[in-house]
Motif scaffolding. Structure first.
Motif, short mmCIF file in Angstrom:
data_model
loop_
_atom_site.label_atom_id
_atom_site.label_comp_id
_atom_site.label_asym_id
_atom_site.label_seq_id
_atom_site.Cartn_x
_atom_site.Cartn_y
_atom_site.Cartn_z
N VAL A 15 0.77 -1.24 0.17
CA VAL A 15 -0.03 0.09 0.07
C VAL A 15 0.82 1.11 0.04
CG1 VAL A 15 -1.66 1.25 1.25
CG2 VAL A 15 -1.94 -1.05 1.25
N VAL A 16 0.74 2.02 -1.06
CA VAL A 16 1.49 3.45 -1.14
C VAL A 16 0.83 4.36 -0.22
CG1 VAL A 16 2.57 5.24 -2.70
CG2 VAL A 16 2.43 2.68 -3.25
N GLN A 21 -0.18 10.45 6.40
CA GLN A 21 -1.12 9.61 6.01
C GLN A 21 -1.48 8.56 7.16
OE1 GLN A 21 -1.71 8.18 2.03
NE2 GLN A 21 -3.73 9.04 2.18
N THR A 22 -2.45 8.33 7.79
CA THR A 22 -2.66 7.26 8.71
C THR A 22 -2.78 5.91 7.94
OG1 THR A 22 -5.13 7.45 8.83
CG2 THR A 22 -3.96 8.56 10.44
N HIS A 40 -14.04 8.75 10.21
CA HIS A 40 -14.87 9.04 9.05
C HIS A 40 -13.51 10.04 8.28
CE1 HIS A 40 -17.13 11.23 6.22
NE2 HIS A 40 -18.32 10.43 6.50
N ARG A 41 -13.48 9.88 6.89
CA ARG A 41 -12.43 10.55 6.27
C ARG A 41 -12.52 11.91 6.29
NH1 ARG A 41 -16.05 9.18 2.65
NH2 ARG A 41 -16.57 10.53 1.00
N GLU A 42 -13.66 12.35 6.54
CA GLU A 42 -13.70 14.00 6.81
C GLU A 42 -13.42 14.48 7.80
OE1 GLU A 42 -17.80 15.56 5.31
OE2 GLU A 42 -17.85 13.64 3.99
N PHE A 43 -13.26 13.90 8.85
CA PHE A 43 -12.96 14.12 10.02
C PHE A 43 -11.81 13.87 10.91
CE2 PHE A 43 -17.55 14.30 9.27
CZ PHE A 43 -17.75 15.66 9.44
N LYS A 44 -11.25 14.61 11.76
CA LYS A 44 -10.16 14.10 12.59
C LYS A 44 -10.50 12.72 13.34
CE LYS A 44 -8.33 18.68 13.82
NZ LYS A 44 -8.45 19.67 14.78
N LEU A 60 -0.62 -4.36 18.46
CA LEU A 60 -1.79 -3.77 18.01
C LEU A 60 -2.11 -2.33 18.29
CD1 LEU A 60 -3.63 -6.84 19.84
CD2 LEU A 60 -3.36 -6.45 17.35
N SER A 61 -2.71 -1.91 17.28
CA SER A 61 -2.86 -0.22 17.24
C SER A 61 -4.04 0.13 16.61
CB SER A 61 -1.56 0.04 16.51
OG SER A 61 -1.48 1.69 16.43
N ALA A 62 -4.85 1.15 16.88
CA ALA A 62 -5.83 1.62 16.09
C ALA A 62 -5.31 2.31 14.82
CB ALA A 62 -6.55 2.63 16.84
N SER A 63 -5.69 1.63 13.54
CA SER A 63 -5.29 2.01 12.24
C SER A 63 -5.61 3.32 12.02
CB SER A 63 -5.65 1.00 11.06
OG SER A 63 -7.21 1.03 11.16
N CYS A 64 -6.58 4.22 12.46
CA CYS A 64 -7.18 5.24 12.05
C CYS A 64 -6.12 6.41 12.78
CB CYS A 64 -8.57 5.58 12.58
SG CYS A 64 -8.88 5.56 14.34
N THR A 65 -5.51 5.88 13.83
CA THR A 65 -4.79 6.96 14.53
C THR A 65 -3.16 6.75 14.16
OG1 THR A 65 -4.71 5.77 16.56
CG2 THR A 65 -6.37 7.66 16.37
#
Lengths: 236, 186
Positions: A15-16, A21-22, A40-44, A60-65
């Motif tokens: 994945v590039v 980017q998260t 949500h991609r629009e929000f922090k 283990l880690s939250a991929s969104c952060t």
């Protein structure tokens, strides 16, 4: 492997990513679905629901952060991770009062769709059946806290997109709950509008526009024929 | 000359309803004419469909719809569980408490008062307390909170295809696998 400079692997696939980017945003941009509810991609990012947990180089880690990093080995669909996600979603179900059979949002609900995606068929844990206050005071909008999963998307959308800052999360742990920013704590004393982004981004049926419901027949709703991952894989 | 080939033992199937609406049973019957095929593959035991009130000693598959709203439901569930090799929680009420669990927001006393004392148009208002009437539980509960459950069929009701998949899989000795469109919470 010079091409790993801006690349990580997600379940073995390259994945590039762009700088900053998260993992979540890079994966979604590349058409890979990682299950999520509070993202949500629009929000922090908020990083609270943990449904998007992945294993990054063994941790283990939250991929969104979690920022994407060159050469990282990210595992998302490992059986133990999927099992943990399923358990998290089961806990979200038993923690609130989610009556899918008659819920207006059923068939269009992301909580339900993520449960389907993860192969969840039952809750298997003792249900809490909490008593939570409903706010039906506003003429056009209803807040049903029974269905709220404290994802804070409405908090972020109201603040960052609507410019109104109408919602907040209060309390801690199991007592966390959504509060309304008005003198009475009720929606009727806010300037919320039925077209607010805060309502649109709610992944469950916690925030709903009144006098609208069951608009699509069963079989034609958002997640009836197409699983949630198909939506993300085709959109990006 | 031909030795009779040994027939595999027919599975015994029982069904039962607790605090539900019988919608799951009606959906089961939506297998339509395949019920004839099924009747050749399994033996039906206790069921509202057979009007047999108690399970035989050995039942292979027990399908149970409805949640637990009174002490009789708990007694019936425990007896049913003890009789069945595989217990299948069928439908939203068995799995989550379902629509009857909406009352869990309120105290049992306030529910009874609303129904039998305070509601308009009630003659001789009093809360029924006949020993023939099973006592209500304080909260409606899904069945997995009381007994072990082996399989589930989600849905309100689960579609006939889900029943068919479950039973044909167990007859064939494989794990049931519900297709996406047959795995619904509503």
């Amino acid at each position: 492997m010079s091409e790993t400079k801006n690349t990580f692997t997600l379940d073995g696939q390259p994945v590039v990513f762009e700088a900053g980017q998260t993992i979540m945003n890079a994966a979604l941009a590349a058409g890979h679905y990682i299950p999520h509810l509070c993202h949500h991609r629009e929000f922090k990012p908020h990083g609270s629901c943990k449904v998007c947990t992945v294993r990054v180089n063994g941790w283990l880690s939250a991929s969104c952060t979690t920022p994407a990093s060159a050469g990282a080995k990210v595992e998302s669909e490992a059986p133990d991770i999927q099992e943990a996600r399923r358990r998290i979603v089961q806990m979200l179900f038993i923690e609130g009062n989610h009556f899918c059979p008659f819920c207006v949002k059923s068939g269009n609900c992301q909580l339900q769709a993520v449960a389907y995606h993860l192969g969840m068929e039952d809750t298997s844990l003792p249900h809490r059946f909490p008593s939570r206050a409903m706010d039906a005071s506003h003429p056009d909008v209803v807040l049903d806290r029974d269905r709220c999963i404290n994802c804070s998307l409405c908090v972020r959308a109201s603040r960052d997109a609507d410019g109104k800052d109408l919602f907040g999360l209060s309390g801690r742990g199991i007592d966390t709950h959504l509060v309304v920013n008005s003198s009475t704590g009720l929606l009727k004393d806010t300037n919320i509008d039925a077209n607010d982004r805060a309502i649109q981004v709610c992944p469950t049926g916690a925030l709903l526009v009144k006098r609208r419901g069951y608009e699509q027949p069963i079989g034609e709703r958002r997640f009836d024929a197409q699983a949630i991952e198909c939506e993300f894989e085709s959109k990006y | 000359m031909n030795a009779p080939t040994e027939q595999p033992a027919r599975l015994t199937v029982a069904t039962c309803s607790l605090a539900g609406c019988f919608g799951c049973h009606m959906s089961f019957l939506d297998v339509d004419e395949r019920i004839v095929e099924l009747a050749q593959l399994v033996t039906f035991d206790r069921s509202p469909l057979t009007d047999v009130k108690h399970c035989s000693e050995r039942v292979d598959v027990g399908l149970i719809e409805g949640g637990l709203c009174n002490v009789e439901n708990v007694e019936v569930l425990r007896e049913f569980r003890a009789s069945c090799r595989y217990l299948v929680a069928v439908g939203s009420c068995a799995i989550t408490g379902g629509v009857p669990a909406v009352r869990n927001k309120f105290t049992l006393e306030s529910c009874l008062r609303e129904a039998y004392i305070d509601a308009p148009g009630i003659d001789n208002p009093h809360i029924p307390c006949d020993p023939e009437i099973p006592l209500l539980l304080n909260k409606v509960r899904p069945i997995h909170e009381v007994v072990r459950v082996d399989y589930v069929l989600p849905g309100c009701p689960p579609p006939a295809e889900a029943f068919w998949e479950l039973l044909t899989a167990l007859i064939a000795g494989r794990e049931p696998e519900l297709a996406y469109e047959h795995r619904r919470f509503d």
